[in-house]
Design a protein around this motif. Sequence first.
Motif, PDB file in Angstrom:
ATOM      1  N   GLU A 146       8.706  -2.498  -8.843  1.00 44.95           N
ATOM      2  CA  GLU A 146       8.400  -1.246  -8.163  1.00 44.95           C
ATOM      3  C   GLU A 146       9.259  -1.043  -6.914  1.00 44.95           C
ATOM      4  O   GLU A 146       9.672   0.078  -6.603  1.00 44.95           O
ATOM      5  CB  GLU A 146       6.917  -1.236  -7.783  1.00 44.95           C
ATOM      6  CG  GLU A 146       6.326   0.154  -7.874  1.00 44.95           C
ATOM      7  CD  GLU A 146       4.834   0.152  -7.565  1.00 44.95           C
ATOM      8  OE1 GLU A 146       4.281   1.232  -7.375  1.00 44.95           O
ATOM      9  OE2 GLU A 146       4.241  -0.941  -7.480  1.00 44.95           O
ATOM     10  N   LEU A 147       9.549  -2.152  -6.219  1.00 46.16           N
ATOM     11  CA  LEU A 147      10.428  -2.051  -5.041  1.00 46.16           C
ATOM     12  C   LEU A 147      11.740  -1.385  -5.445  1.00 46.16           C
ATOM     13  O   LEU A 147      12.274  -0.523  -4.750  1.00 46.16           O
ATOM     14  CB  LEU A 147      10.753  -3.445  -4.484  1.00 46.16           C
ATOM     15  CG  LEU A 147       9.684  -4.196  -3.706  1.00 46.16           C
ATOM     16  CD1 LEU A 147      10.181  -5.599  -3.391  1.00 46.16           C
ATOM     17  CD2 LEU A 147       9.333  -3.480  -2.414  1.00 46.16           C
ATOM     18  N   ARG A 148      12.258  -1.821  -6.606  1.00 51.36           N
ATOM     19  CA  ARG A 148      13.544  -1.281  -7.074  1.00 51.36           C
ATOM     20  C   ARG A 148      13.377   0.148  -7.586  1.00 51.36           C
ATOM     21  O   ARG A 148      14.149   1.038  -7.226  1.00 51.36           O
ATOM     22  CB  ARG A 148      14.115  -2.186  -8.167  1.00 51.36           C
ATOM     23  CG  ARG A 148      15.431  -1.710  -8.735  1.00 51.36           C
ATOM     24  CD  ARG A 148      15.978  -2.709  -9.717  1.00 51.36           C
ATOM     25  NE  ARG A 148      16.505  -3.896  -9.063  1.00 51.36           N
ATOM     26  CZ  ARG A 148      17.719  -3.973  -8.499  1.00 51.36           C
ATOM     27  NH1 ARG A 148      18.513  -2.932  -8.512  1.00 51.36           N
ATOM     28  NH2 ARG A 148      18.126  -5.102  -7.940  1.00 51.36           N
ATOM     29  N   GLU A 149      12.356   0.361  -8.399  1.00 49.79           N
ATOM     30  CA  GLU A 149      12.184   1.702  -8.993  1.00 49.79           C
ATOM     31  C   GLU A 149      12.013   2.763  -7.915  1.00 49.79           C
ATOM     32  O   GLU A 149      12.485   3.877  -8.054  1.00 49.79           O
ATOM     33  CB  GLU A 149      10.961   1.707  -9.917  1.00 49.79           C
ATOM     34  CG  GLU A 149      11.281   1.119 -11.278  1.00 49.79           C
ATOM     35  CD  GLU A 149      10.056   1.056 -12.180  1.00 49.79           C
ATOM     36  OE1 GLU A 149      10.228   0.600 -13.309  1.00 49.79           O
ATOM     37  OE2 GLU A 149       8.933   1.421 -11.741  1.00 49.79           O
ATOM     38  N   LYS A 150      11.323   2.394  -6.856  1.00 51.64           N
ATOM     39  CA  LYS A 150      11.064   3.386  -5.804  1.00 51.64           C
ATOM     40  C   LYS A 150      12.133   3.341  -4.716  1.00 51.64           C
ATOM     41  O   LYS A 150      11.987   3.975  -3.675  1.00 51.64           O
ATOM     42  CB  LYS A 150       9.667   3.199  -5.231  1.00 51.64           C
ATOM     43  CG  LYS A 150       8.605   3.425  -6.312  1.00 51.64           C
ATOM     44  CD  LYS A 150       7.251   3.736  -5.763  1.00 51.64           C
ATOM     45  CE  LYS A 150       6.331   4.212  -6.893  1.00 51.64           C
ATOM     46  NZ  LYS A 150       4.929   4.201  -6.542  1.00 51.64           N
ATOM     47  N   GLY A 201       3.627   1.884   6.991  1.00 52.98           N
ATOM     48  CA  GLY A 201       2.903   0.651   7.294  1.00 52.98           C
ATOM     49  C   GLY A 201       3.425  -0.099   8.503  1.00 52.98           C
ATOM     50  O   GLY A 201       3.042  -1.252   8.735  1.00 52.98           O
ATOM     51  N   VAL A 202       4.303   0.532   9.279  1.00 51.06           N
ATOM     52  CA  VAL A 202       4.913  -0.186  10.413  1.00 51.06           C
ATOM     53  C   VAL A 202       3.861  -0.497  11.483  1.00 51.06           C
ATOM     54  O   VAL A 202       3.022   0.340  11.817  1.00 51.06           O
ATOM     55  CB  VAL A 202       6.084   0.633  11.013  1.00 51.06           C
ATOM     56  CG1 VAL A 202       6.500   0.071  12.367  1.00 51.06           C
ATOM     57  CG2 VAL A 202       7.267   0.639  10.058  1.00 51.06           C
ATOM     58  N   VAL A 203       3.925  -1.722  11.985  1.00 52.89           N
ATOM     59  CA  VAL A 203       2.998  -2.189  13.021  1.00 52.89           C
ATOM     60  C   VAL A 203       3.803  -2.366  14.303  1.00 52.89           C
ATOM     61  O   VAL A 203       4.832  -3.050  14.294  1.00 52.89           O
ATOM     62  CB  VAL A 203       2.408  -3.564  12.609  1.00 52.89           C
ATOM     63  CG1 VAL A 203       1.483  -4.109  13.676  1.00 52.89           C
ATOM     64  CG2 VAL A 203       1.715  -3.467  11.252  1.00 52.89           C
ATOM     65  N   ALA A 228       0.834  -1.204   0.000  1.00 57.58           N
ATOM     66  CA  ALA A 228       0.000   0.000   0.000  1.00 57.58           C
ATOM     67  C   ALA A 228       0.865   1.248   0.000  1.00 57.58           C
ATOM     68  O   ALA A 228       0.530   2.253  -0.642  1.00 57.58           O
ATOM     69  CB  ALA A 228      -0.915  -0.015   1.221  1.00 57.58           C
ATOM     70  N   CYS A 229       1.991   1.185   0.676  1.00 60.77           N
ATOM     71  CA  CYS A 229       2.910   2.334   0.734  1.00 60.77           C
ATOM     72  C   CYS A 229       3.415   2.678  -0.671  1.00 60.77           C
ATOM     73  O   CYS A 229       3.455   3.845  -1.067  1.00 60.77           O
ATOM     74  CB  CYS A 229       4.032   2.004   1.706  1.00 60.77           C
ATOM     75  SG  CYS A 229       5.563   2.820   1.391  1.00 60.77           S
ATOM     76  N   LEU A 230       3.767   1.620  -1.458  1.00 58.20           N
ATOM     77  CA  LEU A 230       4.237   1.858  -2.829  1.00 58.20           C
ATOM     78  C   LEU A 230       3.097   2.412  -3.686  1.00 58.20           C
ATOM     79  O   LEU A 230       3.279   3.354  -4.450  1.00 58.20           O
ATOM     80  CB  LEU A 230       4.754   0.555  -3.444  1.00 58.20           C
ATOM     81  CG  LEU A 230       6.042  -0.003  -2.861  1.00 58.20           C
ATOM     82  CD1 LEU A 230       6.383  -1.333  -3.502  1.00 58.20           C
ATOM     83  CD2 LEU A 230       7.188   0.971  -3.055  1.00 58.20           C
ATOM     84  N   GLY A 271       1.855  -6.681   3.158  1.00 57.99           N
ATOM     85  CA  GLY A 271       0.472  -6.375   2.771  1.00 57.99           C
ATOM     86  C   GLY A 271      -0.012  -7.352   1.710  1.00 57.99           C
ATOM     87  O   GLY A 271       0.628  -8.372   1.456  1.00 57.99           O
ATOM     88  N   ASP A 272      -1.106  -7.016   1.096  1.00 60.46           N
ATOM     89  CA  ASP A 272      -1.715  -7.937   0.133  1.00 60.46           C
ATOM     90  C   ASP A 272      -1.253  -7.592  -1.275  1.00 60.46           C
ATOM     91  O   ASP A 272      -1.692  -6.614  -1.865  1.00 60.46           O
ATOM     92  CB  ASP A 272      -3.245  -7.827   0.245  1.00 60.46           C
ATOM     93  CG  ASP A 272      -3.922  -8.756  -0.739  1.00 60.46           C
ATOM     94  OD1 ASP A 272      -3.295  -9.755  -1.135  1.00 60.46           O
ATOM     95  OD2 ASP A 272      -5.066  -8.468  -1.121  1.00 60.46           O
TER      96      ASP A 272
END
Length: 267
Positions: free
Chosen positions: A99-103, A71-73, A60-62, A86-87
């Motif tokens: 996306e993990l890499r791009e961002k 999103g830290v719990v 969700a953060c991305l 997340g889902d």
Amino acid sequence: MTHSISFCSLKGGAGKTTVALNSAYSFGRRGARTLLVDLDPQGAIGLSLDGVGGRPGLHACLRDDSPPLSGVVSTRMRELHLLPVGDVPVLDVDAFAVELREKDIVRRILAASQGDYDVVLFDTPAGIGGATRLALECTDNAIVVAQTEPLALRSLPRLLELMARLRDAGNACTLLGVVGTMTSFRDPVLLASLEEVWALYQNEVFDTSIPRDPIFLQASRAGVPLGLLSRRPPAVAAVFDKLVAEIEERLGVEEGGADDGPIRLVD
Ligand SMILES: Nc1ncnc2c1ncn2[C@@H]1O[C@H](COP(=O)(O)OP(=O)(O)OP(=O)(O)O)[C@@H](O)[C@H]1O
Ligand SMILES: [Mg+2]
């Protein structure tokens, strides 16, 4: 200083999530402010822990371009926080890794963690691509989780080769060590596999290995780290305290501060 550690294995089901989760719990118990981040789109941490599944997390953060730690719990243990993945919809798994890499999310998580956490642990998906490669490129340290059975051991050199190649290319990630999992001194094949790891990787292998024990299945069914399975934790839970003590030593974490010393039992 915040230490970052990726938990990796090429082969699936080697015990990465189990070791990362229970080590995070032990780090917290030893007083280290700890963040456990799930980079596996399967959401293993969410699946392993009761009360974490269904939270928005990293995905969700991305999607929303929100701050990396949004999103830290927090947990009932003050020192231990979790960042679940997340889902991730099944059709978006590849796009998620891109996306993990791009961002540049791993570096941004680490930058945002400075000062607030002593240690940030990353649980990664099996393999040497996608999120695992990204974690190895961005964290200072890696722990290779090796299931001590013949097939799993054959995949170890490839992962170590990737780390060596990344280092040659200027990457700073250090191999903290190899931890053997699902070991058994009773089964001759598993014992021989453990001996093979010791012989091949010698000082790189942690003295502590994680025994094969059905209690792990009970803990995952209950959705808790081993240390929280019952009021009197099972004996095997203590191996993670031993492992984390070894990890701290290899990280060069000082035991206590300058004024540290024996604590009086009786006043
Ligand atoms: N020491 C152990 N003894 C017995 N069972 C274990 C042990 N460690 C892990 N398991 C079990 O083995 C299975 C795989 O473990 P785990 O999910 O930690 O592996 P993984 O490497 O994270 O897998 P993946 O590659 O899918 O992410 C789980 O069901 C877990 O409960
Ligand atoms: Mg896993």
